[in-house]
Design a protein around this motif. Sequence first.
Motif, PDB file in Angstrom:
ATOM      1  N   ALA A  45       0.812  -0.988   0.010  1.00 20.87           N
ATOM      2  CA  ALA A  45       0.000   0.027  -0.084  1.00 20.87           C
ATOM      3  C   ALA A  45       1.012   1.234  -0.012  1.00 20.87           C
ATOM      4  O   ALA A  45       1.625   1.595   1.111  1.00 20.87           O
ATOM      5  CB  ALA A  45      -0.907  -0.227   1.420  1.00 20.87           C
ATOM      6  N   VAL A  46       1.027   1.920  -1.275  1.00 24.19           N
ATOM      7  CA  VAL A  46       1.994   2.931  -1.311  1.00 24.19           C
ATOM      8  C   VAL A  46       1.506   4.222  -1.507  1.00 24.19           C
ATOM      9  O   VAL A  46       0.430   4.554  -1.934  1.00 24.19           O
ATOM     10  CB  VAL A  46       2.851   2.579  -2.599  1.00 24.19           C
ATOM     11  CG1 VAL A  46       3.874   3.919  -2.963  1.00 24.19           C
ATOM     12  CG2 VAL A  46       3.545   1.330  -2.711  1.00 24.19           C
ATOM     13  N   THR A  47       1.693   5.184  -0.420  1.00 26.00           N
ATOM     14  CA  THR A  47       1.610   6.598  -0.522  1.00 26.00           C
ATOM     15  C   THR A  47       2.617   7.403  -1.050  1.00 26.00           C
ATOM     16  O   THR A  47       3.885   7.337  -0.706  1.00 26.00           O
ATOM     17  CB  THR A  47       1.259   7.246   0.734  1.00 26.00           C
ATOM     18  OG1 THR A  47       0.118   6.375   1.335  1.00 26.00           O
ATOM     19  CG2 THR A  47       0.710   8.876   0.594  1.00 26.00           C
ATOM     20  N   HIS A  96       0.769  -3.029  -6.655  1.00 23.03           N
ATOM     21  CA  HIS A  96       0.611  -1.986  -5.542  1.00 23.03           C
ATOM     22  C   HIS A  96      -0.678  -1.204  -5.440  1.00 23.03           C
ATOM     23  O   HIS A  96      -1.408  -0.945  -6.712  1.00 23.03           O
ATOM     24  CB  HIS A  96       1.883  -1.093  -5.621  1.00 23.03           C
ATOM     25  CG  HIS A  96       3.034  -1.773  -5.640  1.00 23.03           C
ATOM     26  ND1 HIS A  96       3.455  -2.674  -4.790  1.00 23.03           N
ATOM     27  CD2 HIS A  96       4.199  -1.911  -6.673  1.00 23.03           C
ATOM     28  CE1 HIS A  96       4.839  -3.047  -5.049  1.00 23.03           C
ATOM     29  NE2 HIS A  96       5.070  -2.424  -6.227  1.00 23.03           N
ATOM     30  N   GLU A  97      -1.243  -1.232  -4.389  1.00 23.31           N
ATOM     31  CA  GLU A  97      -2.222   0.087  -4.278  1.00 23.31           C
ATOM     32  C   GLU A  97      -1.580   1.324  -3.964  1.00 23.31           C
ATOM     33  O   GLU A  97      -0.866   1.446  -3.146  1.00 23.31           O
ATOM     34  CB  GLU A  97      -3.185  -0.262  -2.968  1.00 23.31           C
ATOM     35  CG  GLU A  97      -3.687  -1.543  -3.028  1.00 23.31           C
ATOM     36  CD  GLU A  97      -4.526  -1.904  -1.679  1.00 23.31           C
ATOM     37  OE1 GLU A  97      -4.647  -1.028  -0.752  1.00 23.31           O
ATOM     38  OE2 GLU A  97      -5.067  -3.223  -1.572  1.00 23.31           O
ATOM     39  N   ILE A  98      -1.905   2.293  -5.156  1.00 25.59           N
ATOM     40  CA  ILE A  98      -1.143   3.560  -4.901  1.00 25.59           C
ATOM     41  C   ILE A  98      -2.175   4.773  -4.787  1.00 25.59           C
ATOM     42  O   ILE A  98      -3.162   4.761  -5.371  1.00 25.59           O
ATOM     43  CB  ILE A  98      -0.204   3.574  -6.123  1.00 25.59           C
ATOM     44  CG1 ILE A  98       0.737   2.430  -6.074  1.00 25.59           C
ATOM     45  CG2 ILE A  98       0.418   5.353  -6.269  1.00 25.59           C
ATOM     46  CD1 ILE A  98       1.720   2.488  -7.396  1.00 25.59           C
ATOM     47  N   ARG A  99      -1.762   5.621  -3.884  1.00 22.54           N
ATOM     48  CA  ARG A  99      -2.401   6.858  -3.799  1.00 22.54           C
ATOM     49  C   ARG A  99      -1.239   8.142  -3.626  1.00 22.54           C
ATOM     50  O   ARG A  99      -0.075   7.714  -3.343  1.00 22.54           O
ATOM     51  CB  ARG A  99      -3.398   7.050  -2.718  1.00 22.54           C
ATOM     52  CG  ARG A  99      -2.773   6.851  -1.311  1.00 22.54           C
ATOM     53  CD  ARG A  99      -3.960   6.767  -0.012  1.00 22.54           C
ATOM     54  NE  ARG A  99      -3.269   6.964   1.347  1.00 22.54           N
ATOM     55  CZ  ARG A  99      -3.309   8.182   1.656  1.00 22.54           C
ATOM     56  NH1 ARG A  99      -3.958   9.287   1.159  1.00 22.54           N
ATOM     57  NH2 ARG A  99      -2.786   8.216   2.836  1.00 22.54           N
ATOM     58  N   ALA A 100      -1.688   9.354  -3.935  1.00 17.42           N
ATOM     59  CA  ALA A 100      -0.497  10.166  -4.215  1.00 17.42           C
ATOM     60  C   ALA A 100      -1.232  11.323  -3.301  1.00 17.42           C
ATOM     61  O   ALA A 100      -2.287  11.716  -3.236  1.00 17.42           O
ATOM     62  CB  ALA A 100      -0.506  10.706  -5.542  1.00 17.42           C
ATOM     63  N   GLU A 101      -0.309  12.315  -2.923  1.00 15.11           N
ATOM     64  CA  GLU A 101      -0.676  13.108  -2.039  1.00 15.11           C
ATOM     65  C   GLU A 101       0.468  14.546  -2.119  1.00 15.11           C
ATOM     66  O   GLU A 101       1.564  14.113  -2.505  1.00 15.11           O
ATOM     67  CB  GLU A 101      -0.490  12.846  -0.376  1.00 15.11           C
ATOM     68  CG  GLU A 101      -1.607  12.088   0.030  1.00 15.11           C
ATOM     69  CD  GLU A 101      -1.268  11.556   1.624  1.00 15.11           C
ATOM     70  OE1 GLU A 101      -0.183  12.203   1.999  1.00 15.11           O
ATOM     71  OE2 GLU A 101      -1.904  10.703   2.309  1.00 15.11           O
ATOM     72  N   ILE A 102      -0.040  15.518  -2.118  1.00 17.69           N
ATOM     73  CA  ILE A 102       1.051  16.790  -1.925  1.00 17.69           C
ATOM     74  C   ILE A 102       1.081  17.035  -0.548  1.00 17.69           C
ATOM     75  O   ILE A 102       0.381  16.911   0.254  1.00 17.69           O
ATOM     76  CB  ILE A 102       0.244  18.069  -2.518  1.00 17.69           C
ATOM     77  CG1 ILE A 102      -0.007  17.979  -3.836  1.00 17.69           C
ATOM     78  CG2 ILE A 102       0.968  19.337  -2.445  1.00 17.69           C
ATOM     79  CD1 ILE A 102       0.852  18.131  -4.995  1.00 17.69           C
ATOM     80  N   GLY A 103       2.374  17.329  -0.194  1.00 17.74           N
ATOM     81  CA  GLY A 103       2.561  17.506   1.284  1.00 17.74           C
ATOM     82  C   GLY A 103       3.814  17.580   1.557  1.00 17.74           C
ATOM     83  O   GLY A 103       5.021  17.373   0.837  1.00 17.74           O
ATOM     84  N   ALA A 104       4.036  18.548   2.629  1.00 19.68           N
ATOM     85  CA  ALA A 104       5.673  18.818   3.185  1.00 19.68           C
ATOM     86  C   ALA A 104       5.911  17.354   3.847  1.00 19.68           C
ATOM     87  O   ALA A 104       5.228  16.643   4.337  1.00 19.68           O
ATOM     88  CB  ALA A 104       5.652  19.849   3.902  1.00 19.68           C
ATOM     89  N   ASN A 105       7.349  17.096   3.890  1.00 22.82           N
ATOM     90  CA  ASN A 105       7.839  15.961   4.608  1.00 22.82           C
ATOM     91  C   ASN A 105       9.104  16.253   5.461  1.00 22.82           C
ATOM     92  O   ASN A 105       9.762  17.212   4.969  1.00 22.82           O
ATOM     93  CB  ASN A 105       7.926  14.891   3.607  1.00 22.82           C
ATOM     94  CG  ASN A 105       8.957  15.065   2.656  1.00 22.82           C
ATOM     95  OD1 ASN A 105      10.350  15.025   2.959  1.00 22.82           O
ATOM     96  ND2 ASN A 105       8.617  15.492   1.674  1.00 22.82           N
TER      97      ASN A 105
END
Length: 145
Positions: free
Chosen positions: A67-69, A118-127
């Motif tokens: 499960a990938v972000t 894979h199960e993939i979702r994408a986000e915008i964000g600081a890290n």
Amino acid sequence: MTKVKIYIETTAHGPKQRKGKYMYMLETIRKGQAETRFGTGEGSDGENGLTLRAIIVSLRRLTRPCAVTVITPCDHVRGMISGGWPQKWSKSGWINARGKPVRNEDLWKEYLEAAGQHEIRAEIGANEYKDWMIRNLERGEEWRE
């Protein structure tokens, strides 16, 4: 299913094609401990292409379904992944909603191949790794762990 976060940074900003570098960081929890892996690369694709290259290379490092972000500052790539556009383009013969050929078609095809299990979702964000990643990209060193 193992949870993995992939952080992406690039030296290119905007869609204009130009030479640049990318860095990715894979983060997961293994046996109760945080574990990270990272790598760098380069290309002449602009921000969108470099981001895709980083995602493809990092996904290929995963040895089992996860499960990938994906966390990226590249809003275009994030939006395409979140909207399921690569899958739609594949079915439409790589023609976009305007009836034109998809830009970076070869990279999107590679993305679909690498993303397959894979199960993939994408986000915008600081890290928390952003500043470290950018400093290493600016130094121009190649990294792979």
